[in-house]
Design a protein around this motif. Structure first.
Motif, short mmCIF file in Angstrom:
data_model
loop_
_atom_site.label_atom_id
_atom_site.label_comp_id
_atom_site.label_asym_id
_atom_site.label_seq_id
_atom_site.Cartn_x
_atom_site.Cartn_y
_atom_site.Cartn_z
N UNK A 188 -10.06 107.68 -1.88
CA UNK A 188 -9.68 106.45 -0.81
C UNK A 188 -9.90 104.89 -1.51
N UNK A 189 -9.88 105.09 -2.91
CA UNK A 189 -10.05 103.82 -3.56
C UNK A 189 -8.35 103.07 -3.80
N UNK A 190 -8.40 101.97 -3.22
CA UNK A 190 -7.16 101.38 -3.36
C UNK A 190 -6.64 100.28 -4.33
N UNK A 191 -7.77 100.21 -5.26
CA UNK A 191 -7.40 99.17 -6.46
C UNK A 191 -8.10 99.46 -7.57
N UNK A 192 -7.63 99.18 -8.76
CA UNK A 192 -8.03 99.62 -9.95
C UNK A 192 -9.45 99.23 -10.27
N UNK A 193 -9.73 98.00 -10.14
CA UNK A 193 -11.04 97.63 -10.27
C UNK A 193 -12.21 98.22 -9.83
N UNK A 194 -11.98 98.57 -8.48
CA UNK A 194 -13.05 99.42 -8.03
C UNK A 194 -13.17 100.75 -8.58
N UNK A 195 -12.05 101.25 -9.16
CA UNK A 195 -12.05 102.75 -9.77
C UNK A 195 -12.76 102.40 -11.12
N UNK A 196 -12.71 101.27 -11.89
CA UNK A 196 -13.14 101.25 -12.95
C UNK A 196 -14.74 101.14 -12.85
N UNK A 197 -15.02 100.17 -12.15
CA UNK A 197 -16.43 100.22 -11.70
C UNK A 197 -17.17 101.39 -11.48
N UNK A 198 -16.65 102.09 -10.38
CA UNK A 198 -17.11 103.43 -10.11
C UNK A 198 -17.53 104.50 -11.13
N UNK A 199 -16.37 104.41 -12.09
CA UNK A 199 -16.39 105.48 -13.11
C UNK A 199 -17.59 104.92 -14.36
N UNK A 200 -17.29 103.67 -14.55
CA UNK A 200 -18.32 103.21 -15.38
C UNK A 200 -19.78 103.36 -15.08
N UNK A 201 -20.11 103.27 -13.93
CA UNK A 201 -21.38 103.57 -13.30
C UNK A 201 -21.77 104.97 -13.38
N UNK A 202 -20.85 105.84 -13.24
CA UNK A 202 -21.17 107.04 -13.29
C UNK A 202 -21.27 107.77 -14.78
N UNK A 203 -20.60 106.82 -15.65
CA UNK A 203 -20.96 107.38 -17.17
C UNK A 203 -21.99 106.93 -17.66
N UNK A 204 -22.75 105.77 -16.97
CA UNK A 204 -23.97 105.52 -17.42
C UNK A 204 -25.04 106.49 -17.20
N UNK A 205 -24.69 107.47 -16.29
CA UNK A 205 -25.73 108.69 -16.10
C UNK A 205 -25.30 109.58 -17.12
#
Length: 316
Positions: free
Chosen positions: A224-241
């Motif tokens: 349901x993500x509709x823009x690339x900025x939100x996607x990048x922030x989500x993935x970056x946050x997950x990869x911190x784990x």
């Protein structure tokens, strides 16, 4: 003389009429003609066997980005061929039956056809949509046992389960959600022993850190993500784990959805996600939802799905 001529003409006319009648009678005879097309497997068994082996090597032995398809099965009578499992691209690594509690006779016929092509067919345990009715551990256990029995009966290749963590609520509610996650992973991982798969669709926080290693892949909540900025922030946050291996994470997109790219231009969501599998990770691959919906296209059949697979794995 005219009488003789008339008689001859009359006789010839009758003879011609009889011949024509006989000919027409012959034309009306029904003859059976075998026009049933032979499947490729029957046309050239040797070539078919070589093709099956090449698919097996690609999916099981060659390193590549995974392509996971979520298929809306359960259609008894379809309006087109795209509603049947047999019509999916051969190069899909795995297919989850989105309506696993509604397996039709058509599904049962098609499942072995996919498995012959080394495509893993998975049973979907949709806990997320039934959390309220499965709040009791006994009910959840019975629900899981039924799913395991059905998957075993169909000789499926593993399980996908949905779930989301509870970030607020009473201590009892928080504890119950964690216990439900532990029970799901415990039962399904035991049933998926050997070469079967276990995949989570949803927020990785639903599963305890100790259970992450029991999962083969995690399909992220990016549909349901509709823009690339939100996607990048989500993935970056997950990869911190650091407990989440990048090669286990799959981006997810839905056929016919759109996303806004870095230049504020809307594009096909599957295409954008495909391009970000490598650049944001590299991650494990791509999950495509409603994979049967792109069967009929103006360009070609299942164009979006096939293009995504080829774009991620151009050398294969």
């Amino acid at each position: 003389m005219k009488t003789l001529t008339n008689r001859l003409c009359t006789g010839l006319f009758l003879l011609l009429a009889l011949l024509l009648t006989a000919s027409c009678s012959d034309w009306k005879d029904i003859e059976s003609v075998d026009i049933a097309p032979k499947p490729a497997k029957e046309q050239n068994p040797e070539l078919w066997a070589r093709y099956m082996e090449s698919l097996r090597i690609y999916k099981q032995e060659r390193p590549h980005y995974i392509t996971y398809g979520s298929f809306d099965n359960g259609v008894e009578q379809s309006k087109n061929e795209g509603a049947y499992l047999r019509s999916l691209p051969d190069s899909l690594d795995m297919v989850v039956l989105a309506n696993s509690e509604n397996i039709t006779d058509y599904d049962r016929e098609d499942i072995p056809l996919l498995q012959e092509k080394s495509t893993k067919v998975l049973y979907r345990v949709d806990y997320a949509s039934q959390t309220a009715t499965l709040s009791d551990a006994g009910k959840l256990g019975a629900f899981l046992d039924k799913a395991i029995a059905t998957a075993d009966n169909l000789n499926l290749n593993g399980f996908v389960f949905t779930g989301s963590p509870l970030y607020s609520g009473t201590e009892a509610e928080l504890a119950a959600r964690k216990e439900a996650a532990r029970l799901i992973v415990a039962k399904l991982s035991a049933a998926a022993s050997g070469n079967k798969l276990l995949i989570l669709e949803g927020d990785p926080a639903f599963v305890e850190t100790a259970d992450i290693e029991k999962l083969d892949y995690i399909v992220l909540n990016t549909v349901d993500i509709n823009n690339i900025t939100t996607l990048k922030l989500l993935v970056a946050g997950l990869l911190d784990n650091k407990a989440l291996p990048k090669d286990k994470l799959l981006l997810a997109a839905k056929i016919n959805n759109q996303m806004t790219d870095e230049t504020n231009v809307k594009q096909d969501a599957v295409t954008i996600m495909t391009d970000r599998v490598a650049s944001l990770g590299p991650l494990g691959g791509l999950a495509i939802y409603s994979v049967g919906d792109d069967y009929y296209q103006t360009k070609m059949h299942y164009a979006i799905t096939r293009t995504a697979i080829q774009s991620m794995n151009p050398s294969n």
